[in-house]
Design an enzyme around this catalytic site. Structure first.
Site, PDB file in Angstrom:
ATOM      1  N   LYS A   7       0.805  -1.222   0.000  1.00  0.00           N
ATOM      2  CA  LYS A   7       0.000   0.000   0.000  1.00  0.00           C
ATOM      3  C   LYS A   7       0.845   1.282   0.000  1.00  0.00           C
ATOM      4  O   LYS A   7       0.389   2.328  -0.495  1.00  0.00           O
ATOM      5  CB  LYS A   7      -0.923   0.012   1.217  1.00  0.00           C
ATOM      6  CG  LYS A   7      -2.012  -1.037   1.196  1.00  0.00           C
ATOM      7  CD  LYS A   7      -3.136  -0.646   0.254  1.00  0.00           C
ATOM      8  CE  LYS A   7      -4.339  -1.552   0.420  1.00  0.00           C
ATOM      9  NZ  LYS A   7      -5.465  -1.147  -0.451  1.00  0.00           N
ATOM     10  N   SER A  40       1.318  -9.610  -0.690  1.00  0.00           N
ATOM     11  CA  SER A  40       0.986  -8.195  -0.572  1.00  0.00           C
ATOM     12  C   SER A  40       1.242  -7.558   0.783  1.00  0.00           C
ATOM     13  O   SER A  40       1.297  -6.333   0.886  1.00  0.00           O
ATOM     14  CB  SER A  40      -0.483  -7.972  -0.971  1.00  0.00           C
ATOM     15  OG  SER A  40      -1.346  -8.735  -0.151  1.00  0.00           O
TER      16      SER A  40
END
Length: 316
Positions: free
Chosen positions: A51, A301
């Site tokens: 992110k 991720s």
């Protein structure tokens, strides 16, 4: 629409601020699936998740007026931490709207980066409504977790880095929730490897993206109770359109398959990956796609998991 040129521009823009994360392999993994698997370890990214790439790309493009007013977002964790740190580094006030059931480890980390947290009910609607109210009264600029071209372009830099390091892949896989990572990954992969397949992976208990993709209509998320808490959000029209144009398939994995992937990464590769971050590998291990003699890229991720229960169990 985000283009491959936007992803490449984002890579140049955020260079020096984000970590170039490791790409790792495992002989055991390759033997198990019969192919060559390359894992892009975004658990080693700043704040422990991909992110930070999209957030940094977005914050760097704000006007001075927007920076002065402050920024806001809604997130259950990793995007919250990314915005909190990015805003801190750039001297911007950040407000994070978080559901009350957000993992404690992510709440604590977000607070540690200096952001102001506002809690809301455990639904996508509650997040959005709370954000809208604060934007109207305070003038904050929304940095959406995935419904933003700048976020998507920044997210795509992870896949681009992987391909630049290992060369062409036959398949690229990553988790999908709101679709920011999936959209960016698809654009980057198709731009760098036009013949590669892009397959997104989603929990069976949170299969709104899979149903949306295969039915050709956008379904909402009902905030399902999956262990992959970061994937409880739904696609938006922006990410749905990109995924429909660039992604080859979306598959689902069970809760048990997600746990097995986390366990494999922890035990065999010593990588602390959260369930949401391991969903892509779960799809590979469960052979949701053909793997024999194929080169497969997988985006891990994030790694922000609360280890407190595990540590407590060791002291009993």
């Amino acid at each position: 629409m985000v283009t491959f040129a936007d992803v490449k521009a984002a890579q140049l823009r955020i260079h020096g601020l984000v970590n170039k994360t490791s790409v790792m392999t495992s002989r055991t993994l390759n033997s198990r699936v019969g192919g060559s698997v390359f894992l892009k370890c975004e658990l080693f990214q700043r704040v422990g998740a991909f992110k930070f790439r999209g957030v940094t790309n977005t914050l760097l493009q704000l006007s001075e007026q927007e920076k002065a007013r402050g920024v806001i977002t809604h997130s259950s964790g990793n995007h919250a931490q990314a915005l909190a740190l990015g805003a801190k580094l750039l001297g911007i006030h950040a407000v994070i709207v978080m559901p009350r059931n957000a993992p404690a480890v992510k709440v604590q980390a977000t607070q540690g980066y200096g952001a102001e947290i506002v809690f809301c009910d455990n639904s996508v609607e509650a997040r959005e409504t709370t954000c809208e109210q604060l934007m109207k009264t305070k003038g904050y600029t929304l940095i959406h977790p995935y419904n933003d071209d700048r976020i998507i372009a920044g997210a795509g830099t992870a896949a681009l880095e992987l391909i630049q390091e290992v060369g062409s892949v036959d398949v690229m896989m990553c988790p999908v929730g709101g679709g920011g990572l999936g959209s960016g990954t698809a654009i980057a992969t198709k731009g760098a490897c036009p013949d590669a397949q892009v397959v997104l992976v989603e929990p069976e208990l949170a299969n709104d993206a899979c149903r949306s993709f295969h039915d050709g209509r956008l379904y909402p998320s009902l905030y399902p109770n999956t262990i992959a808490d970061g994937l409880r959000t739904a696609l938006c029209p922006r990410t749905f359109h990109i995924i429909r144009d660039y992604v080859d398939d979306i598959v689902t994995v069970s809760e048990a398959e997600i746990v097995q992937a986390v366990q494999f990464l922890w035990e065999r590769m010593k990588l602390v990956v959260e369930p949401s971050g391991a969903v892509g590998l779960a799809g590979v291990l469960a052979k949701k796609i053909p793997t024999q003699e194929r080169t497969i890229g997988v985006i891990l991720s994030g790694g922000n998991i609360d280890v407190t229960p595990l540590l407590k169990s060791l002291t009993k």
